[in-house]
Design an enzyme around this catalytic site. Structure first.
Site, PDB file in Angstrom:
ATOM      1  N   ASP A   1      56.651  35.093  52.078  1.00 32.15           N
ATOM      2  CA  ASP A   1      56.788  36.396  52.620  1.00 32.15           C
ATOM      3  C   ASP A   1      55.510  37.029  53.182  1.00 32.15           C
ATOM      4  O   ASP A   1      54.383  36.170  53.179  1.00 32.15           O
ATOM      5  CB  ASP A   1      57.484  37.401  51.748  1.00 32.15           C
TER       6      ASP A   1
ATOM      7  N   SER B   1      53.057  40.450  40.639  1.00 29.23           N
ATOM      8  CA  SER B   1      54.170  39.613  41.278  1.00 29.23           C
ATOM      9  C   SER B   1      53.692  38.306  41.205  1.00 29.23           C
ATOM     10  O   SER B   1      54.653  37.460  41.538  1.00 29.23           O
ATOM     11  CB  SER B   1      54.522  40.210  42.541  1.00 29.23           C
TER      12      SER B   1
ATOM     13  N   HIS C   1      53.157  37.017  49.628  1.00 28.77           N
ATOM     14  CA  HIS C   1      53.280  36.087  48.297  1.00 28.77           C
ATOM     15  C   HIS C   1      53.439  34.408  48.950  1.00 28.77           C
ATOM     16  O   HIS C   1      54.029  34.263  49.757  1.00 28.77           O
ATOM     17  CB  HIS C   1      54.685  36.203  47.663  1.00 28.77           C
TER      18      HIS C   1
END
Length: 350
Positions: free
Chosen positions: A324, A38, A327
């Site tokens: 978040d 990610s 991240h």
């Protein structure tokens, strides 16, 4: 002065200027091609059956147009920032679900999938794209380049492009608990480093000539890990950080050995120290919050738990290291990436 001579002289300078401008552009790095998780995913998870998505608000609130694209941040992610810095493109699209035209392929694509890892079990647990499938998509990508532009263009892409591999966070932070009966912490870190080496060999075997591999990050300091294992004070989970450091040591030495046997140029890219310094000395970088994300309470919110109905989301993500609970924000990514480009760009020249 003769008018014709003056016009000729003027034309000469126009041509020189045009030529100079062209060479200032990107000629040595035509494309950026990225594998991993990610940190680099620009939207591949949007069109696969997984809960690990980010193609909804408040993700993307600072991306151009305020559009949630599937990037796990408020704005751009490192793959975009690196591509821009290298003069390739402002953003790099995901390989899946992008409706890419042939010419779009020439600047590179992202194969990374949020939640993936070197350990094949990681992608199974989260129903995302495993690293092995990312390599298969890469082979499909090369076939498309050959179909539309010929074998010489494939050779050019393989020889001149930058290939990045960014993985291990999900393995260390999540999958280890499933593997803990099989492996000690150090043994699992070494297992991951061996898997990373195998991936590098396969990528090199497919023809990639310039391969950069990111180290693990201090995953024990991300907000979610602090919440789960940091105690009442939500301190960094140093046991997990030690695992990451052990992985990095093994990966770095393995890459040194691989460099002697593979035809590719291999670069170990240390991201651990830069991100750790941002987390522990956040005030130096203009952040006011480093132990919580911007979204919601910042303690556990991630993916579907971070949505437009989530209360308490901060108004200005640039005040936070994390968007978040896992991240970083675009601002943090920009600082990290600027540092890495200054340090490592020289290794990817001709």
């Amino acid at each position: 002065m003769d008018l014709r001579f003056l016009c000729s002289l003027l034309l000469f300078f126009v041509v020189v200027e045009a030529t100079t401008t062209k060479t200032k552009g990107n000629t040595t790095v035509p494309a950026l091609i990225v594998f991993g998780d990610s940190i680099m995913d620009t939207g591949n998870n949007n069109d696969i059956p997984t809960l690990l998505k980010s193609n909804f608000p408040p993700y993307g609130k600072d991306f151009p147009g305020g559009i949630p694209t599937g990037r796990f941040s408020d704005g751009k992610v490192p793959s975009d920032i690196i591509a821009d810095a290298l003069g390739i493109a402002k953003t790099i699209p995901p390989y899946l679900g992008s409706n890419l035209k042939p010419n779009d392929l020439l600047k590179g694509v992202i194969f990374a999938s949020g939640g993936s890892g070197y350990d094949p079990l990681t992608s199974k647990l989260l129903s995302v794209i495993p690293m092995s499938d990312q390599l298969e998509y890469f082979q499909e990508y090369l076939s498309k380049i050959k179909q539309h532009f010929g074998e010489e263009k494939v050779k050019f892409i393989l020889e001149k492009s930058v290939f990045l591999v960014v993985s291990s966070s999900n393995d260390l932070g999540e999958t280890y608990w499933t593997r803990s009966l099989e492996y000690s912490r150090n043994a699992y870190a070494e297992y991951l480093a061996d898997l990373a080496s195998e991936f590098i060999k396969k990528l090199s075997g497919l023809g990639a000539k310039k391969i950069g591999v990111f180290s693990a990050v201090p995953v024990g300091c991300v907000p979610a890990q602090r919440t789960l294992f940091g105690g009442f004070k939500r301190e960094c989970y140093e046991t997990l950080n030690k695992m990451a450091i052990h992985f990095n040591t093994k990966l770095s030495s393995s890459m040194d050995a691989l460099q002697k046997e593979l035809p590719s140029k291999l670069v170990y890219i240390d991201i651990y120290e830069t991100l750790h310094d941002i987390m522990t000395n956040s005030w130096k970088y203009g952040f006011t919050v480093a132990d919580k994300g911007c979204c919601g309470t910042g303690r556990i919110e991630l993916s579907v738990l971070c949505n437009k109905l989530t209360p308490f989301t901060c108004l200005d993500p640039s005040t936070h290291v994390f968007f978040d609970s896992y991240h970083p924000t675009e601002k943090a990514y920009q600082i990290i990436t600027d540092n890495l480009i200054k340090k490592y760009q020289k290794y990817f020249g001709n």
